[in-house]
Design an enzyme around this catalytic site. Structure first.
Site, PDB file in Angstrom:
ATOM      1  N   GLU A   1       0.838  -1.195   0.000  1.00 58.72           N
ATOM      2  CA  GLU A   1       0.000   0.000   0.000  1.00 58.72           C
ATOM      3  C   GLU A   1       0.882   1.257   0.000  1.00 58.72           C
ATOM      4  O   GLU A   1       1.933   1.298   0.628  1.00 58.72           O
ATOM      5  CB  GLU A   1      -0.872  -0.015   1.258  1.00 58.72           C
ATOM      6  CG  GLU A   1      -1.861   1.127   1.365  1.00 58.72           C
ATOM      7  CD  GLU A   1      -2.703   1.040   2.633  1.00 58.72           C
ATOM      8  OE1 GLU A   1      -3.830   1.568   2.629  1.00 58.72           O
ATOM      9  OE2 GLU A   1      -2.232   0.446   3.636  1.00 58.72           O
TER      10      GLU A   1
ATOM     11  N   LYS B   1      -9.915   1.057  -2.549  1.00 55.27           N
ATOM     12  CA  LYS B   1     -10.104   0.547  -1.186  1.00 55.27           C
ATOM     13  C   LYS B   1     -11.499   0.875  -0.664  1.00 55.27           C
ATOM     14  O   LYS B   1     -11.923   2.029  -0.663  1.00 55.27           O
ATOM     15  CB  LYS B   1      -9.039   1.145  -0.272  1.00 55.27           C
ATOM     16  CG  LYS B   1      -9.016   0.599   1.145  1.00 55.27           C
ATOM     17  CD  LYS B   1      -7.877   1.261   1.908  1.00 55.27           C
ATOM     18  CE  LYS B   1      -7.755   0.744   3.329  1.00 55.27           C
ATOM     19  NZ  LYS B   1      -6.656   1.430   4.057  1.00 55.27           N
TER      20      LYS B   1
ATOM     21  N   CYS C   1      -5.153  -3.482   2.707  1.00 51.96           N
ATOM     22  CA  CYS C   1      -4.879  -3.253   4.124  1.00 51.96           C
ATOM     23  C   CYS C   1      -6.087  -3.456   5.040  1.00 51.96           C
ATOM     24  O   CYS C   1      -6.453  -4.582   5.356  1.00 51.96           O
ATOM     25  CB  CYS C   1      -4.270  -1.864   4.299  1.00 51.96           C
ATOM     26  SG  CYS C   1      -3.353  -1.673   5.871  1.00 51.96           S
TER      27      CYS C   1
END
Length: 264
Positions: free
Chosen positions: A40, A110, A151
């Site tokens: 990331e 995301k 993440c």
């Protein structure tokens, strides 16, 4: 398919970060990897006030990793970067996947944003500057269905189940997982996602200090559908490589058919 996870210590020097990322991709390619995954925010992890200007998917960031994929002849998952968002105050946290010819194969934004307050340890509100994505993505990499995430998504099992139901056999997790939570939760959650969805999991993390108050856990790893850690990076910048055995995946799914037996 042979795969690699690349572990970086990205900081506030974007040029240096990209140079290191390229060198790790070269190491992955030299090791025979057909797919390499970066962490990331691979190009910048520093103070938000110093962050590079957000870009479209075909901006400098995209062009850099498209060229790397083309020149090295491998699939490149370019971790994530700050993509131009829906308004002037927010970006997207976006992953790009490039085919060996350099063409953009998949884009994922995301979905789950890291809004956390742990007294005396972690205070972070990603949603102040980042807009959430809305679509799940399963990309075809060498004809293998690969589910994308980033993440904090890791804490939401319903995302990974939806990816598995959509056909994913590999789950990818580029991350900058914080030290405080990573030491207790990172490996446990990754192995759980592998076991419950009977998928390979490729997790590429940031490692070390990045700015005052932010230290990332690292421990990038590759996990098989039984939950076994096949490869793990040591606590430094580097690359971990493993071979994915799709026949083993199918054997696990047939002998313990938890995906087929689900009721909800």
């Amino acid at each position: 398919m042979r795969v690699a996870v690349c572990q970086l210590n990205s900081r506030d020097d974007r040029g240096r970060n990209l140079t290191v990322a390229r060198s790790l991709l070269e190491r992955a390619a030299a090791g025979g990897a057909e797919l390499a995954v970066l962490p990331e925010y691979v190009d910048f992890l520093g103070r938000s006030a110093d962050a590079p200007k957000p870009e479209p998917v075909d901006g400098e960031f995209g062009a850099f990793f498209a060229a790397a994929a083309r020149e090295l002849g491998i699939w490149v998952h370019a971790g994530s970067f700050h993509e131009i968002g829906p308004d002037q105050d927010r970006t997207y946290n976006t992953s790009l996947v490039f085919a060996p010819g350099g063409t953009l194969s998949a884009t994922y934004r995301k979905i789950h944003l890291y809004d956390v307050e742990i007294a005396g340890r972690v205070s972070y509100q990603e949603s102040r500057t980042v807009a959430p994505g809305a679509e799940t993505v399963v990309a075809a990499v060498n004809d293998i269905p690969v589910g994308l995430s980033i993440c904090y998504d890791l804490r939401f099992p319903e995302l990974y189940r939806s990816l598995a139901v959509a056909g994913a056999k590999v789950l990818v997790v580029p991350a900058a997982f914080m030290m405080h939570t990573g030491r207790d939760h990172w490996e446990v959650l990754l192995r759980a996602r592998a076991i419950e969805n009977q998928c390979y999991v490729l997790a590429a993390g940031q490692i070390g200090d990045h700015e005052p108050g932010r230290t990332c856990f690292g421990r990038s790893m590759i996990i098989d559908p039984w939950g076994t850690v096949l490869a793990q990076a040591p606590d430094t910048v580097g690359v971990a490589i493993a071979d994915l055995d799709l026949e083993r995946l199918e054997t696990i799914r047939s002998e313990l058919p938890s995906l087929a037996n689900r009721r909800l």
